[in-house]
Design a protein around this motif. Structure first.
Motif, mmCIF file in Angstrom:
data_model
loop_
_atom_site.group_PDB
_atom_site.id
_atom_site.type_symbol
_atom_site.label_atom_id
_atom_site.label_comp_id
_atom_site.label_asym_id
_atom_site.label_seq_id
_atom_site.Cartn_x
_atom_site.Cartn_y
_atom_site.Cartn_z
ATOM 1 N N ALA A 63 3.666 11.774 -9.700
ATOM 2 C CA ALA A 63 3.672 13.499 -9.497
ATOM 3 C C ALA A 63 4.421 13.916 -9.236
ATOM 4 N N VAL A 64 5.387 14.257 -8.505
ATOM 5 C CA VAL A 64 6.611 14.640 -8.356
ATOM 6 C C VAL A 64 7.503 14.612 -9.292
ATOM 7 N N PHE A 65 7.468 13.490 -10.630
ATOM 8 C CA PHE A 65 8.532 13.732 -11.170
ATOM 9 C C PHE A 65 7.869 14.372 -12.486
ATOM 10 N N PRO A 79 2.801 -3.092 9.137
ATOM 11 C CA PRO A 79 1.409 -2.345 9.385
ATOM 12 C C PRO A 79 2.260 -1.242 8.938
ATOM 13 N N ARG A 80 0.756 -0.558 8.622
ATOM 14 C CA ARG A 80 1.350 0.832 8.418
ATOM 15 C C ARG A 80 1.344 2.192 10.035
ATOM 16 N N ARG A 81 1.622 2.853 9.608
ATOM 17 C CA ARG A 81 1.982 4.301 11.184
ATOM 18 C C ARG A 81 2.046 3.266 12.115
ATOM 19 N N TYR A 82 3.551 2.707 12.643
ATOM 20 C CA TYR A 82 4.219 2.463 13.608
ATOM 21 C C TYR A 82 5.362 3.504 13.453
ATOM 22 N N ILE A 83 5.119 3.793 14.747
ATOM 23 C CA ILE A 83 6.751 4.015 14.849
ATOM 24 C C ILE A 83 8.006 3.479 15.081
ATOM 25 N N MET A 92 1.489 -1.160 0.216
ATOM 26 C CA MET A 92 -0.042 0.179 0.136
ATOM 27 C C MET A 92 0.842 1.146 -0.251
ATOM 28 N N ILE A 93 1.426 1.007 0.737
ATOM 29 C CA ILE A 93 2.951 2.910 1.033
ATOM 30 C C ILE A 93 2.901 2.405 -0.130
ATOM 31 N N ALA A 94 4.200 1.250 -0.925
ATOM 32 C CA ALA A 94 4.804 1.249 -1.633
ATOM 33 C C ALA A 94 4.109 1.742 -2.704
ATOM 34 N N HIS A 95 3.293 1.313 -3.175
ATOM 35 C CA HIS A 95 2.063 1.555 -3.785
ATOM 36 C C HIS A 95 1.959 3.431 -4.248
ATOM 37 N N PHE A 96 1.744 3.587 -3.723
ATOM 38 C CA PHE A 96 1.092 4.732 -3.481
ATOM 39 C C PHE A 96 2.334 6.179 -3.625
ATOM 40 N N HIS A 97 3.119 5.491 -2.911
ATOM 41 C CA HIS A 97 4.711 6.310 -2.543
ATOM 42 C C HIS A 97 5.025 6.677 -4.893
ATOM 43 N N TYR A 98 4.501 5.141 -4.881
ATOM 44 C CA TYR A 98 4.991 5.720 -6.673
ATOM 45 C C TYR A 98 4.878 6.144 -7.106
ATOM 46 N N VAL A 99 3.081 5.817 -6.964
ATOM 47 C CA VAL A 99 1.865 6.698 -7.341
ATOM 48 C C VAL A 99 2.517 8.504 -7.515
ATOM 49 N N LEU A 100 2.661 8.348 -5.752
ATOM 50 C CA LEU A 100 2.278 10.162 -5.773
ATOM 51 C C LEU A 100 3.860 10.923 -6.570
ATOM 52 N N SER A 101 4.668 9.612 -5.457
ATOM 53 C CA SER A 101 6.323 10.727 -5.910
ATOM 54 C C SER A 101 6.784 10.058 -7.008
ATOM 55 N N LEU A 102 6.877 9.233 -7.307
ATOM 56 C CA LEU A 102 7.627 8.525 -8.907
ATOM 57 C C LEU A 102 6.882 9.662 -9.817
ATOM 58 N N LEU A 143 14.283 3.554 -4.289
ATOM 59 C CA LEU A 143 15.847 2.573 -3.046
ATOM 60 C C LEU A 143 14.932 2.912 -1.788
ATOM 61 N N THR A 144 14.242 4.214 -1.567
ATOM 62 C CA THR A 144 13.189 4.085 -0.712
ATOM 63 C C THR A 144 12.274 3.565 -0.812
ATOM 64 N N PHE A 145 11.712 3.675 -1.583
ATOM 65 C CA PHE A 145 9.914 3.021 -2.418
ATOM 66 C C PHE A 145 9.567 1.282 -2.054
ATOM 67 N N PHE A 146 10.907 1.185 -4.058
ATOM 68 C CA PHE A 146 10.579 -0.827 -3.604
ATOM 69 C C PHE A 146 10.715 -1.341 -2.609
ATOM 70 N N PRO A 147 11.589 -0.990 -1.570
ATOM 71 C CA PRO A 147 11.995 -2.107 -0.993
ATOM 72 C C PRO A 147 10.622 -2.399 0.523
ATOM 73 N N MET A 148 9.690 -1.099 0.427
ATOM 74 C CA MET A 148 8.133 -1.245 1.324
ATOM 75 C C MET A 148 7.521 -2.025 0.480
ATOM 76 N N HIS A 149 7.420 -2.049 -1.329
ATOM 77 C CA HIS A 149 6.385 -3.781 -0.816
ATOM 78 C C HIS A 149 7.034 -4.703 -0.586
ATOM 79 N N GLY A 179 17.769 4.665 0.968
ATOM 80 C CA GLY A 179 17.289 5.395 -0.501
ATOM 81 C C GLY A 179 17.126 7.236 -0.434
ATOM 82 N N SER A 180 16.556 7.241 1.659
ATOM 83 C CA SER A 180 15.440 8.765 1.555
ATOM 84 C C SER A 180 17.163 9.890 1.337
ATOM 85 N N TYR A 181 17.905 9.545 2.458
ATOM 86 C CA TYR A 181 18.872 9.980 2.109
ATOM 87 C C TYR A 181 19.590 10.495 1.030
HETATM 88 C C1 HEM Z 1 11.179 10.446 0.089
HETATM 89 C C2 HEM Z 1 9.816 11.053 0.156
HETATM 90 C C3 HEM Z 1 9.048 10.466 1.087
HETATM 91 C C4 HEM Z 1 9.638 9.536 1.925
HETATM 92 C C5 HEM Z 1 11.083 9.098 2.838
HETATM 93 C C6 HEM Z 1 8.519 8.728 2.687
HETATM 94 C C7 HEM Z 1 7.980 8.319 3.469
HETATM 95 C C8 HEM Z 1 6.575 7.450 4.065
HETATM 96 C C9 HEM Z 1 6.568 6.705 5.226
HETATM 97 C C10 HEM Z 1 7.374 6.122 5.330
HETATM 98 C C11 HEM Z 1 5.256 6.801 5.266
HETATM 99 C C12 HEM Z 1 4.698 5.371 6.117
HETATM 100 C C13 HEM Z 1 4.374 6.215 7.555
HETATM 101 C C14 HEM Z 1 3.352 5.660 8.105
HETATM 102 O O1 HEM Z 1 3.028 4.665 7.889
HETATM 103 O O2 HEM Z 1 3.963 5.249 9.714
HETATM 104 C C15 HEM Z 1 4.490 7.678 4.086
HETATM 105 C C16 HEM Z 1 3.630 8.242 4.636
HETATM 106 C C17 HEM Z 1 2.727 8.488 3.961
HETATM 107 N N1 HEM Z 1 3.140 9.865 2.730
HETATM 108 FE FE1 HEM Z 1 5.028 10.023 2.307
HETATM 109 N N2 HEM Z 1 7.181 9.771 1.798
HETATM 110 C C18 HEM Z 1 7.180 10.761 0.730
HETATM 111 C C19 HEM Z 1 7.626 11.110 0.128
HETATM 112 C C20 HEM Z 1 6.145 11.313 -0.232
HETATM 113 C C21 HEM Z 1 5.227 12.512 -0.732
HETATM 114 C C22 HEM Z 1 5.938 13.082 -1.843
HETATM 115 C C23 HEM Z 1 4.088 12.055 -0.725
HETATM 116 C C24 HEM Z 1 2.741 13.153 -1.802
HETATM 117 C C25 HEM Z 1 2.956 13.729 -2.647
HETATM 118 C C26 HEM Z 1 3.783 11.302 0.604
HETATM 119 C C27 HEM Z 1 2.628 10.914 0.800
HETATM 120 C C28 HEM Z 1 2.206 10.185 2.108
HETATM 121 C C29 HEM Z 1 1.265 9.372 2.445
HETATM 122 C C30 HEM Z 1 -0.048 10.300 2.246
HETATM 123 C C31 HEM Z 1 1.304 8.904 3.563
HETATM 124 C C32 HEM Z 1 0.132 8.516 4.172
HETATM 125 C C33 HEM Z 1 0.014 8.981 5.688
HETATM 126 C C34 HEM Z 1 -0.234 8.872 6.829
HETATM 127 O O3 HEM Z 1 -0.603 7.100 6.743
HETATM 128 O O4 HEM Z 1 -1.779 8.874 7.362
HETATM 129 N N3 HEM Z 1 4.287 11.517 0.902
HETATM 130 N N4 HEM Z 1 5.584 8.028 3.772
#
Ligand code: HEM
Length: 143
Positions: free
Chosen positions: A13-15, A65-69, A1-11, A51-57, A85-87
């Motif tokens: 929309a952002v690209f 799970p999502r939203r865990y610290i 889920m997180i991987a998929h939507f970051h591919y949509v949003l980050s790769l 490198l950031t988002f592919f491993p999330m698959h 990857g994020s660095y």
């Molecule tokens: C280097 C860039 C980014 C990194 C490292 C990153 C990392 C993450 C991670 C690890 C999560 C999961 C948090 C969790 O489930 O605890 C997350 C959630 C999310 N990210 Fe990103 N993200 C990045 C860029 C973006 C961008 C560009 C967008 C939107 C255009 C975005 C939108 C979101 C949204 C909507 C969530 C879900 C928040 C939620 O579950 O409440 N992210 N991100």
């Protein structure tokens, strides 16, 4: 889920935003950016976000799970890869600022149409940056 939507949003929309920015930068500012730096910016960002988002698959499929610290050690490996990857992606963002700063410091004057005959829309027919009110007379279209 997180991987998929970051591919949509980050790769996706952002690209797309970066592509538009680079396409119209010279038209907006009147200056050319450094192409080599811009290509480097693309590749660093491309490697970083993949490198950031592919491993999330793998993490999602493994049941993270999502939203865990915090998470079990079993998820640590791919999370470490994602962190590295994020660095790299962050370094790309810094380079993007450098590309912009360099263009404004060196001030290479942009031509009206730096893209050549492929750029056929109206904005490329006027100077870079466009003059006030852009057109003195309504432009005429030929089909
Ligand atoms: C280097 C860039 C980014 C990194 C490292 C990153 C990392 C993450 C991670 C690890 C999560 C999961 C948090 C969790 O489930 O605890 C997350 C959630 C999310 N990210 Fe990103 N993200 C990045 C860029 C973006 C961008 C560009 C967008 C939107 C255009 C975005 C939108 C979101 C949204 C909507 C969530 C879900 C928040 C939620 O579950 O409440 N992210 N991100």
């Amino acid at each position: 889920m997180i991987a998929h939507f970051h591919y949509v949003l980050s790769l996706g929309a952002v690209f797309g935003l970066f592509a538009g920015f680079y396409y119209w930068f010279s038209k907006m500012t009147g200056f050319e950016y450094n192409r080599s730096l811009a290509v480097l910016h693309f590749w660093i960002t491309f490697v970083g976000v993949n490198l950031t988002f592919f491993p999330m698959h793998f993490l999602g499929l493994a049941g993270m799970p999502r939203r865990y610290i915090d998470y079990p050690d079993a998820f640590a490996g791919w999370n470490m890869v994602a962190s590295i990857g994020s660095y790299i992606g962050a370094a790309g963002a810094v380079l993007f600022l450098i590309v912009i700063l360099e263009a404004f410091i060196v001030r290479r004057r942009a031509a009206a149409n730096p893209w050549g005959e492929g750029a056929t829309t109206l904005e490329w027919t006027v100077a870079s940056p466009p003059p006030y009110h852009t057109f003195d007379e309504l432009p005429k279209f030929k089909s």
